[in-house]
Design a protein around this motif. Structure first.
Motif, PDB file in Angstrom:
ATOM      1  N   MET A 173      18.608  56.127  24.816  1.00  0.00           N
ATOM      2  CA  MET A 173      18.720  56.071  23.364  1.00  0.00           C
ATOM      3  C   MET A 173      18.004  57.253  22.718  1.00  0.00           C
ATOM      4  O   MET A 173      16.983  57.725  23.212  1.00  0.00           O
ATOM      5  CB  MET A 173      18.109  54.766  22.836  1.00  0.00           C
ATOM      6  N   LYS A 174      18.572  57.701  21.617  1.00  0.00           N
ATOM      7  CA  LYS A 174      17.938  58.806  20.894  1.00  0.00           C
ATOM      8  C   LYS A 174      16.637  58.337  20.235  1.00  0.00           C
ATOM      9  O   LYS A 174      16.535  57.201  19.774  1.00  0.00           O
ATOM     10  CB  LYS A 174      18.875  59.348  19.815  1.00  0.00           C
ATOM     11  N   LYS A 175      15.661  59.255  20.170  1.00  0.00           N
ATOM     12  CA  LYS A 175      14.423  58.984  19.434  1.00  0.00           C
ATOM     13  C   LYS A 175      14.662  59.250  17.949  1.00  0.00           C
ATOM     14  O   LYS A 175      15.423  60.144  17.582  1.00  0.00           O
ATOM     15  CB  LYS A 175      13.291  59.869  19.957  1.00  0.00           C
ATOM     16  N   LYS A 176      13.976  58.482  17.124  1.00  0.00           N
ATOM     17  CA  LYS A 176      14.080  58.669  15.676  1.00  0.00           C
ATOM     18  C   LYS A 176      12.872  59.450  15.159  1.00  0.00           C
ATOM     19  O   LYS A 176      11.726  59.109  15.482  1.00  0.00           O
ATOM     20  CB  LYS A 176      14.171  57.320  14.973  1.00  0.00           C
ATOM     21  N   ILE A 177      13.155  60.493  14.377  1.00  0.00           N
ATOM     22  CA  ILE A 177      12.101  61.331  13.799  1.00  0.00           C
ATOM     23  C   ILE A 177      12.216  61.323  12.285  1.00  0.00           C
ATOM     24  O   ILE A 177      13.318  61.452  11.734  1.00  0.00           O
ATOM     25  CB  ILE A 177      12.198  62.795  14.279  1.00  0.00           C
ATOM     26  N   VAL A 178      11.069  61.202  11.624  1.00  0.00           N
ATOM     27  CA  VAL A 178      10.994  61.412  10.185  1.00  0.00           C
ATOM     28  C   VAL A 178      10.108  62.634   9.935  1.00  0.00           C
ATOM     29  O   VAL A 178       8.965  62.682  10.406  1.00  0.00           O
ATOM     30  CB  VAL A 178      10.423  60.179   9.450  1.00  0.00           C
ATOM     31  N   PHE A 179      10.637  63.603   9.221  1.00  0.00           N
ATOM     32  CA  PHE A 179       9.859  64.772   8.808  1.00  0.00           C
ATOM     33  C   PHE A 179       9.318  64.507   7.404  1.00  0.00           C
ATOM     34  O   PHE A 179      10.088  64.207   6.482  1.00  0.00           O
ATOM     35  CB  PHE A 179      10.735  66.032   8.780  1.00  0.00           C
ATOM     36  N   ILE A 180       8.002  64.621   7.250  1.00  0.00           N
ATOM     37  CA  ILE A 180       7.377  64.460   5.934  1.00  0.00           C
ATOM     38  C   ILE A 180       6.916  65.835   5.472  1.00  0.00           C
ATOM     39  O   ILE A 180       6.040  66.448   6.085  1.00  0.00           O
ATOM     40  CB  ILE A 180       6.189  63.484   5.981  1.00  0.00           C
ATOM     41  N   MET A 181       7.531  66.324   4.423  1.00  0.00           N
ATOM     42  CA  MET A 181       7.280  67.697   3.980  1.00  0.00           C
ATOM     43  C   MET A 181       6.543  67.703   2.649  1.00  0.00           C
ATOM     44  O   MET A 181       6.999  67.107   1.667  1.00  0.00           O
ATOM     45  CB  MET A 181       8.601  68.460   3.850  1.00  0.00           C
TER      46      MET A 181
END
Length: 342
Positions: A1-9
Motif C-alpha cells: 500500500m502507498k504511504k500517505k504524506i501531508v506537506f505542511i508549508m
C-alpha cells in the motif's frame, strides 16, 4: 500500500520564495510510493493543529516545509506516535535539517523523502516545551527574543543582533543541578543540546547525538571582546568544545535555578518562564526521515560561516587598533601633564 504524506508549508518562514515548491513536489515525489496533499499554515500554531489532525487520521509522514519553528510545531504534534516527521528546509537557520544532513536544496530534500529511511530519535523538553535541536537560557535566549522582535529573518539580522547586544549583555549566576551533582556558575549562556547546532552550521555542541539518550549541556563562561572572535570561529569549525571558556557534560535531566524569571528558548523560539528551568530527554520519542546517503566527511564551511569568521576577526582587529590608539593618547596626555607641571 502507498504511504500517505501531508506537506505542511509555512508561506512566510525563512527568506526563500516557496511558490515553486508544490510543482517540485508534484514532479519529483515518488508517486508509486506515496499519495500526498499540501496544506498551508494560516496563523501561529496552525502547523501543530494540522500535524495533530494528520496523526489522528493515521497519516504515515508529515513534512514540515519551513524553518526550525515550523519543524518544532510539527514535531511536537508527532512525538510518541507512528507518524514520522519529514523536513524540507526553507528557514533562515535550519538547525535540525543541517544536523541530520538533509540537503538544503528542495530537490535533494525531496529525494530524502523518496528514500524513506525512518529513524527513531531523541527529543527534549524544557519546562513542558518540546525541542528537537537546542534549548537554553542566557545570551542565546536573549538573542532569540531580539531576533523575534526584529521583524525580518536571515543570518544577517541574527549577526547584527549578536554584535549589537553581545558587548553589553551581563552574564548571570546560575545553580545547575544534574545527575553528577550541583554546581554554581556565572555564565554567558547555558545551552542544552539534543542536536549539534543552532543553525547555519554554528555548532554549539559538536559531539551531540540525537540517538545517545543524553543531553549535551554547554556552559559558556564570561569572556572579553578579544576572546569573542575565537569562540565564533571555533563554533563554525566544530571545535568549540576545546575552548577553555566552555564547560560541557552530559545528563538525562538538569535543573537550572536563577535569581529572577526571564526568557528561555526552545529551537530558537523565546518564551518567558520562571526562576526554575527543568530540561529532560525523551529517548527514541520521535520518528524522523533521515538521509541514508549523507556523507559527514564532505561537510564544508558555507558562506555564512566564512563571513562570520571574517566579521569577528575584523571586529577584533578594530578593537585592538582602538586599544592601541587609546594607549597612545593616554601616553601623550601624561607627557603633556608632566611638562605643564614643570
Amino acid at each position: 500500500m502507498k504511504k500517505k504524506i501531508v506537506f505542511i508549508m509555512n508561506p512566510i518562514s525563512g527568506t526563500s520564495d516557496k511558490k515553486d515548491i508544490p510543482y517540485l513536489i508534484e514532479e519529483l515525489l515518488d508517486k508509486e510510493q506515496f499519495d500526498y496533499s499540501i496544506r498551508e499554515t494560516e496563523y501561529a500554531g496552525h502547523a501543530y493543529e494540522i500535524a495533530k489532525e494528520s496523526k489522528e487520521q493515521g497519516i504515515d509522514i508529515v513534512v514540515a516545509v519551513g524553518g526550525d519553528g515550523t519543524v518544532n510545531e510539527v514535531g511536537r504534534a508527532l512525538v510518541h506516535s507512528n507518524t514520522a516527521l519529514g523536513i524540507i528546509p526553507t528557514g533562515s537557520g535550519n538547525g535540525l535539517a543541517r544536523h541530520l544532513l538533509i540537503p538544503m536544496k528542495i530537490k535533494g530534500a525531496i529525494q530524502v523523502l523518496n528514500d524513506c529511511e525512518i529513524t527513531d530519535l531523541d527529543y527534549g523538553i524544557i519546562n513542558e516545551h518540546p525541542f528537537f535541536c537546542t534549548c537554553g537560557v542566557g545570551f542565546d535566549a536573549f538573542i532569540s527574543e531580539k531576533f523575534a522582535e526584529a521583524g525580518k529573518r536571515g543570518p544577517i539580522t541574527y549577526l547584527e543582533n549578536i554584535l549589537k547586544e553581545g558587548l553589553k549583555y551581563e552574564p548571570e549566576t546560575y545553580e545547575i543541578e544534574a545527575e553528577n551533582g550541583t554546581i554554581k556558575k556565572k555564565a554567558f549562556l547555558i545551552s542544552c543540546a539534543n542536536a549539534s547546532q543552532y543553525g547555519n552550521n554554528a555548532y554549539i555542541a559538536p559531539q551531540a547525538s540525537m540517538s545517545d539518550g543524553m543531553i549535551d549541556v554547554i556552559i559558556m563562561e564570561p569572556f572579553d571582546a578579544l576572546e569573542a572572535s575565537q569562540i565564533s570561529i571555533e563554533m563554525f569549525n566544530k571545535t568549540l568544545d576545546k575552548n577553555n571558556k566552555i564547560k560541557t557534560f552530559r545528563s538525562k535531566e538538569i535543573k537550572i535555578y536563577r535569581k529572577a524569571p526571564g526568557v528561555i528558548h526552545y529551537d530558537g523560539d523565546p518564551i518567558e518562564t520562571g526562576k526554575e528551568i527543568v530540561v529532560t530527554l525523551k529517548e527514541k520519542g520521535i520518528k524522523i526521515l533521515t538521509n541514508p546517503k549523507a556523507d559527514r566527511s564532505l561537510r564544508q564551511p558555507n558562506q555564512i560561516q566564512n563571513a562570520t569568521a571574517e566579521l569577528f576577526s575584523e571586529l577584533t582587529q578594530i578593537r585592538e587598533d582602538v586599544t592601541k590608539q587609546t594607549r597612545n593618547i593616554k601616553a601623550i596626555g601624561k607627557k603633556i601633564q608632566r611638562k605643564l607641571n614643570i
